[in-house]
Every structure is written in structure tokens, then in C-alpha cells.
Design a protein around this motif. Structure first.
Motif, PDB file in Angstrom:
ATOM      1  N   ASN A 298     -30.266   8.210  -6.465  1.00  0.00           N
ATOM      2  CA  ASN A 298     -31.218   6.974  -6.781  1.00  0.00           C
ATOM      3  C   ASN A 298     -31.859   7.355  -8.090  1.00  0.00           C
ATOM      4  N   PRO A 299     -31.747   6.769  -9.106  1.00  0.00           N
ATOM      5  CA  PRO A 299     -32.490   7.040 -10.344  1.00  0.00           C
ATOM      6  C   PRO A 299     -33.974   6.807 -10.323  1.00  0.00           C
ATOM      7  N   GLY A 300     -34.245   5.673  -9.460  1.00  0.00           N
ATOM      8  CA  GLY A 300     -35.838   5.501  -9.292  1.00  0.00           C
ATOM      9  C   GLY A 300     -36.344   6.624  -8.501  1.00  0.00           C
TER      10      GLY A 300
ATOM     11  N   LEU B 190     -35.528   9.787  -8.761  1.00  0.00           N
ATOM     12  CA  LEU B 190     -35.675  10.976  -9.855  1.00  0.00           C
ATOM     13  C   LEU B 190     -36.701  10.692 -10.865  1.00  0.00           C
ATOM     14  N   GLU B 191     -36.960   9.509 -11.240  1.00  0.00           N
ATOM     15  CA  GLU B 191     -38.080   9.352 -12.052  1.00  0.00           C
ATOM     16  C   GLU B 191     -39.341   9.353 -11.361  1.00  0.00           C
ATOM     17  N   GLU B 192     -39.597   9.090  -9.976  1.00  0.00           N
ATOM     18  CA  GLU B 192     -40.865   9.362  -9.195  1.00  0.00           C
ATOM     19  C   GLU B 192     -40.992  10.872  -9.008  1.00  0.00           C
TER      20      GLU B 192
ATOM     21  N   LYS C  51     -40.054  13.207 -11.278  1.00  0.00           N
ATOM     22  CA  LYS C  51     -40.347  13.603 -12.271  1.00  0.00           C
ATOM     23  C   LYS C  51     -41.809  13.222 -12.707  1.00  0.00           C
ATOM     24  N   LYS C  52     -42.466  12.324 -12.094  1.00  0.00           N
ATOM     25  CA  LYS C  52     -44.005  11.989 -12.113  1.00  0.00           C
ATOM     26  C   LYS C  52     -44.556  13.012 -11.330  1.00  0.00           C
TER      27      LYS C  52
ATOM     28  N   ASN D  75     -44.404  12.828  -7.936  1.00  0.00           N
ATOM     29  CA  ASN D  75     -44.489  11.873  -6.818  1.00  0.00           C
ATOM     30  C   ASN D  75     -43.501  12.648  -5.637  1.00  0.00           C
TER      31      ASN D  75
ATOM     32  N   TYR E 196     -31.739  16.346  -5.208  1.00  0.00           N
ATOM     33  CA  TYR E 196     -32.428  15.844  -6.196  1.00  0.00           C
ATOM     34  C   TYR E 196     -33.296  17.067  -6.977  1.00  0.00           C
TER      35      TYR E 196
ATOM     36  N   LEU F  61     -32.956  17.848 -10.995  1.00  0.00           N
ATOM     37  CA  LEU F  61     -34.089  18.026 -11.799  1.00  0.00           C
ATOM     38  C   LEU F  61     -34.075  19.398 -12.472  1.00  0.00           C
TER      39      LEU F  61
ATOM     40  N   GLU G 280     -31.964  19.268 -15.254  1.00  0.00           N
ATOM     41  CA  GLU G 280     -32.444  18.581 -16.504  1.00  0.00           C
ATOM     42  C   GLU G 280     -33.320  19.332 -17.168  1.00  0.00           C
TER      43      GLU G 280
END
Length: 80
Positions: free
Chosen positions: A5-7, A9-11, A13-14, A16, A31, A35, A38
Motif C-alpha cells: 500500500n503506497p499510503g 509507505l508514505e506514513e 517515510k514520515k 509513523n 515495507y 524503504l 529507496e
């Protein structure tokens, strides 16, 4: 990565980490691997080779190399 889920992954990266809550351990590990991949792709403006060269040049400039060698030789003589 196609099934991740890209969502989430974004969390992550923040920072969370709660985004991994209730996920199976293998999925959470996927995940983490994505990360890390990347992060490795993003290159640092400081290269290891450049840093090593700068350090060696600095050592040459200060004469510390000779001091280190002399100290090592003296230490070897003291232990013999």
C-alpha cells in the motif's frame, strides 16, 4: 512492491511506525526492505571516495601520518 500500500509507505517515510500495526511480520519486513531500497537509491552529496581523499590530504598536510607511524613503532618496540 506491487502489492504494498503506497499510503502505508508514505506514513512510514514520515516516521509513523503505527502504520505497521496489525500487519503480519513478513509484510512489515517487505515495507522495511522497500524503504531501504529507496533510501539507497537516493545518493548522498558526500561520496565515500571524496571523503577518504579529503581525509588523506588533511593527514598529509598536518604531518600526523608520520606521528602515528612513529607512535606505532615506539609501541612495537616497547612490547618486544
Amino acid at each position: 512492491m506491487s502489492n504494498l500500500n503506497p499510503g502505508i509507505l508514505e506514513e512510514l517515510k514520515k516516521g509513523n511506525m503505527e502504520a505497521l500495526k496489525n500487519l503480519p511480520p513478513l509484510v512489515a519486513m517487505q515495507y522495511g526492505l522497500v524503504l531501504r531500497e529507496e533510501q539507497e537509491k537516493e545518493q548522498s552529496p558526500i561520496s565515500d571516495k571524496g571523503l577518504a581523499e579529503a581525509m588523506l590530504n588533511r593527514i598529509k598536510d598536518t604531518g600526523i601520518k608520520e606521528q602515528i607511524i612513529k607512535a606505532m613503532e615506539e609501541q612495537e618496540k616497547a612490547t618486544d
